[in-house]
Design a protein around this motif. Sequence first.
Motif, PDB file in Angstrom:
ATOM      1  N   SER A 151       0.716  -1.180  -0.023  1.00  0.00           N
ATOM      2  CA  SER A 151       0.154  -0.002  -0.026  1.00  0.00           C
ATOM      3  C   SER A 151       0.878   0.933   0.075  1.00  0.00           C
ATOM      4  O   SER A 151       0.429   2.459   0.160  1.00  0.00           O
ATOM      5  CB  SER A 151      -1.112  -0.076   1.130  1.00  0.00           C
ATOM      6  N   THR A 152       2.285   1.054  -0.248  1.00  0.00           N
ATOM      7  CA  THR A 152       3.082   2.178  -0.055  1.00  0.00           C
ATOM      8  C   THR A 152       3.520   2.751  -1.543  1.00  0.00           C
ATOM      9  O   THR A 152       3.836   1.441  -2.313  1.00  0.00           O
ATOM     10  CB  THR A 152       4.332   2.000   0.740  1.00  0.00           C
ATOM     11  N   ARG A 153       3.426   3.588  -1.961  1.00  0.00           N
ATOM     12  CA  ARG A 153       3.743   4.081  -3.392  1.00  0.00           C
ATOM     13  C   ARG A 153       4.577   5.475  -3.494  1.00  0.00           C
ATOM     14  O   ARG A 153       4.457   6.157  -2.702  1.00  0.00           O
ATOM     15  CB  ARG A 153       2.522   4.318  -4.182  1.00  0.00           C
ATOM     16  N   LYS A 154       5.779   5.352  -4.149  1.00  0.00           N
ATOM     17  CA  LYS A 154       6.671   6.380  -4.324  1.00  0.00           C
ATOM     18  C   LYS A 154       6.083   7.023  -5.573  1.00  0.00           C
ATOM     19  O   LYS A 154       6.352   6.440  -6.704  1.00  0.00           O
ATOM     20  CB  LYS A 154       8.121   5.910  -4.567  1.00  0.00           C
ATOM     21  N   ALA A 177       2.766  11.915  12.761  1.00  0.00           N
ATOM     22  CA  ALA A 177       2.013  11.665  11.991  1.00  0.00           C
ATOM     23  C   ALA A 177       0.821  10.800  12.378  1.00  0.00           C
ATOM     24  O   ALA A 177      -0.407  10.779  12.133  1.00  0.00           O
ATOM     25  CB  ALA A 177       2.682  11.033  10.482  1.00  0.00           C
ATOM     26  N   ASN A 178       1.320   9.622  13.153  1.00  0.00           N
ATOM     27  CA  ASN A 178       0.305   8.618  13.508  1.00  0.00           C
ATOM     28  C   ASN A 178      -0.687   9.443  14.477  1.00  0.00           C
ATOM     29  O   ASN A 178      -1.760   9.190  14.445  1.00  0.00           O
ATOM     30  CB  ASN A 178       1.105   7.531  14.178  1.00  0.00           C
ATOM     31  N   GLY A 179       0.074  10.074  15.342  1.00  0.00           N
ATOM     32  CA  GLY A 179      -0.915  10.731  16.343  1.00  0.00           C
ATOM     33  C   GLY A 179      -1.851  11.824  15.574  1.00  0.00           C
ATOM     34  O   GLY A 179      -3.195  12.051  15.985  1.00  0.00           O
ATOM     35  N   ALA A 180      -1.387  12.731  14.779  1.00  0.00           N
ATOM     36  CA  ALA A 180      -2.059  13.652  13.944  1.00  0.00           C
ATOM     37  C   ALA A 180      -3.211  13.149  13.321  1.00  0.00           C
ATOM     38  O   ALA A 180      -4.318  13.558  12.892  1.00  0.00           O
ATOM     39  CB  ALA A 180      -1.094  14.477  13.153  1.00  0.00           C
ATOM     40  N   ILE A 181      -2.970  11.961  12.296  1.00  0.00           N
ATOM     41  CA  ILE A 181      -3.886  10.934  11.671  1.00  0.00           C
ATOM     42  C   ILE A 181      -5.134  10.618  12.487  1.00  0.00           C
ATOM     43  O   ILE A 181      -6.326  10.995  12.168  1.00  0.00           O
ATOM     44  CB  ILE A 181      -3.154  10.155  10.873  1.00  0.00           C
ATOM     45  N   ALA A 182      -4.665  10.149  13.599  1.00  0.00           N
ATOM     46  CA  ALA A 182      -5.941   9.662  14.586  1.00  0.00           C
ATOM     47  C   ALA A 182      -6.571  10.882  15.041  1.00  0.00           C
ATOM     48  O   ALA A 182      -7.958  11.014  15.168  1.00  0.00           O
ATOM     49  CB  ALA A 182      -5.187   8.978  15.675  1.00  0.00           C
ATOM     50  N   GLN A 183      -5.919  12.194  15.341  1.00  0.00           N
ATOM     51  CA  GLN A 183      -6.602  13.347  15.636  1.00  0.00           C
ATOM     52  C   GLN A 183      -7.789  13.735  14.687  1.00  0.00           C
ATOM     53  O   GLN A 183      -8.858  14.189  15.031  1.00  0.00           O
ATOM     54  CB  GLN A 183      -5.613  14.495  16.086  1.00  0.00           C
ATOM     55  N   LEU A 184      -7.318  13.826  13.443  1.00  0.00           N
ATOM     56  CA  LEU A 184      -8.162  14.542  12.246  1.00  0.00           C
ATOM     57  C   LEU A 184      -8.958  13.468  11.840  1.00  0.00           C
ATOM     58  O   LEU A 184     -10.167  13.929  11.495  1.00  0.00           O
ATOM     59  CB  LEU A 184      -7.077  14.784  11.088  1.00  0.00           C
ATOM     60  N   ARG A 217     -14.933   9.080   7.342  1.00  0.00           N
ATOM     61  CA  ARG A 217     -13.696   8.296   7.698  1.00  0.00           C
ATOM     62  C   ARG A 217     -13.479   7.141   6.406  1.00  0.00           C
ATOM     63  O   ARG A 217     -12.369   7.048   6.086  1.00  0.00           O
ATOM     64  CB  ARG A 217     -13.608   7.591   8.867  1.00  0.00           C
ATOM     65  N   ASP A 218     -14.638   6.546   6.047  1.00  0.00           N
ATOM     66  CA  ASP A 218     -14.493   5.612   5.280  1.00  0.00           C
ATOM     67  C   ASP A 218     -14.250   6.222   3.643  1.00  0.00           C
ATOM     68  O   ASP A 218     -13.963   5.339   2.728  1.00  0.00           O
ATOM     69  CB  ASP A 218     -16.055   4.723   5.040  1.00  0.00           C
ATOM     70  N   ARG A 219     -14.296   7.343   3.488  1.00  0.00           N
ATOM     71  CA  ARG A 219     -14.133   8.229   2.276  1.00  0.00           C
ATOM     72  C   ARG A 219     -12.658   8.767   2.434  1.00  0.00           C
ATOM     73  O   ARG A 219     -12.289   9.300   1.521  1.00  0.00           O
ATOM     74  CB  ARG A 219     -14.991   9.169   1.917  1.00  0.00           C
ATOM     75  N   VAL A 220     -11.843   8.483   3.248  1.00  0.00           N
ATOM     76  CA  VAL A 220     -10.350   8.992   2.971  1.00  0.00           C
ATOM     77  C   VAL A 220      -9.661   8.189   2.294  1.00  0.00           C
ATOM     78  O   VAL A 220      -9.521   6.802   2.297  1.00  0.00           O
ATOM     79  CB  VAL A 220      -9.872   8.854   4.361  1.00  0.00           C
ATOM     80  N   ALA A 221      -9.099   8.638   1.223  1.00  0.00           N
ATOM     81  CA  ALA A 221      -8.519   7.906   0.032  1.00  0.00           C
ATOM     82  C   ALA A 221      -7.092   7.601  -0.030  1.00  0.00           C
ATOM     83  O   ALA A 221      -6.457   6.887  -0.561  1.00  0.00           O
ATOM     84  CB  ALA A 221      -8.857   8.500  -1.391  1.00  0.00           C
ATOM     85  N   TRP A 265      -2.018   2.017   9.009  1.00  0.00           N
ATOM     86  CA  TRP A 265      -3.404   2.445   8.348  1.00  0.00           C
ATOM     87  C   TRP A 265      -3.819   1.667   7.166  1.00  0.00           C
ATOM     88  O   TRP A 265      -3.077   1.094   6.513  1.00  0.00           O
ATOM     89  CB  TRP A 265      -3.196   3.868   7.952  1.00  0.00           C
ATOM     90  N   ALA A 266      -5.090   1.662   7.000  1.00  0.00           N
ATOM     91  CA  ALA A 266      -5.794   0.628   5.943  1.00  0.00           C
ATOM     92  C   ALA A 266      -5.741   1.565   4.511  1.00  0.00           C
ATOM     93  O   ALA A 266      -5.851   0.845   3.630  1.00  0.00           O
ATOM     94  CB  ALA A 266      -7.265   0.416   6.333  1.00  0.00           C
ATOM     95  N   PHE A 267      -5.561   2.766   4.703  1.00  0.00           N
ATOM     96  CA  PHE A 267      -5.461   3.556   3.279  1.00  0.00           C
ATOM     97  C   PHE A 267      -3.948   3.608   2.555  1.00  0.00           C
ATOM     98  O   PHE A 267      -3.028   3.305   3.561  1.00  0.00           O
ATOM     99  CB  PHE A 267      -5.957   4.960   3.281  1.00  0.00           C
ATOM    100  N   PRO A 268      -3.754   3.655   1.224  1.00  0.00           N
ATOM    101  CA  PRO A 268      -2.524   3.779   0.837  1.00  0.00           C
ATOM    102  C   PRO A 268      -1.887   4.994   1.141  1.00  0.00           C
ATOM    103  O   PRO A 268      -2.258   6.051   1.352  1.00  0.00           O
ATOM    104  CB  PRO A 268      -2.683   3.590  -0.769  1.00  0.00           C
TER     105      PRO A 268
END
Length: 406
Positions: free
Chosen positions: A3-6, A140-147, A156-160, A200-203
């Motif tokens: 799920s990681t892309r450069k 990043a992990n803390g801020a993602i969870a906060q947002l 949340r299901d629409r976070v791409a 996280w589940a998203f790419p």
Amino acid sequence: MDSTRKEDDPASLPSDSVRGSNQSGVRAHNERLVLSLVRQFGPLPKAEIARLTGLSAQTVSVIMRALEKEGLLQKGEPVRGKVGQPSVPMSLAREGAFFLGLKVGRRSLDLLLTDFHGHVEGRVHLPHRYPTPDGAVTFANGAIAQLLGQLSPEHRDRVAGLGISIPFRLWDWAKPLGLPTTEMEAWRDRKIADELAENWAFPVYLRNDGSAACGAELVFGDQSKPRDFLYFFVGFFVGGGLVIDNTVFTGHSGNAAAVASIPIGIKGTKVSQLVDVASIYTLERLVTDAGGDSGMIWDNPTQWDLPDGVLDAWMSRAADGLAYAILSASCLIDFQSVVIDGWLPDPVRAALVARTARRLNEIKVPGIEVPDLRQGSIGRDARALGAASLPLSDKFLVDRNAFLKG
């Protein structure tokens, strides 16, 4: 699946007619094509989309019904006054998708949450003396969870996805940060995109910060720009990007348009580079030498209160360096336009662009056409917004290799 892309090839936004296909096997392409057109031109009725793409009216109707059902497009008010049925323009649904953008900077970390329009829905900011891999991942992990916690379950299901904007080869830049080389060595072997993707589940996507900022200008900025332009972002270090045929060109290593490294003077074996004169870290030094507080540069990017003469001296050298770099680059690629943006108050950015334009007009270089110079339209959020544009481009927009000729 990894799920990681450069990310090396962002979306291309068509500025004139592009061709679709009526074959059922390329529905994904046609849907992206419709979304790209609506993003660039604004609300469009079905008949106009059919004209621009060459798709049949029936095919366009099917596509737009599907996109509306998915919550990606929404109907506007009918437009009356013409013969026949009123046309109904379709626009991007603001809550159709959400995107996260992480900026890893030399002086701060920023995480933005944007909607489908590119409007910032949430922000977390953390200043630091210099970036570390552990610090960036923890933030990043803390801020993602906060947002994400601010969104409803449906949204949340629409976070791409998450995009990351980061200077490449950070370990090469310890000295300008006033650090021993060993302090930045940890970046050499760490892959923070992989680490974040595990949580996280998203790419997760990654791009050089200069190219990411350039991508923000391309995707979210003024859509009247020419198809080819060179881009400068004046941050702690000046960086940049290159757009050719409406596509950010990043090169085989992802580091194309490394404008900070452009030589602007050589004396013996000593080379002066654009980074030495058009970066905010040089302004920091001037402020400190004049007895001022350089921290306020980062605390308030909308208004600076600097010691007398400092800003003028820095801007004069920066404009010279930018003009030299623009002319050098123009000898290789015939740009139509050059865009300058940065972590700068609006009046400072306008003044820097004006000074650079004057220098370009004063310097005579036979054999080349001086490109048009304009201000960027994003500002301080360009790198984080550019990061957020990576999942948007990958999932919803067409790129140059996906164009089908009719």
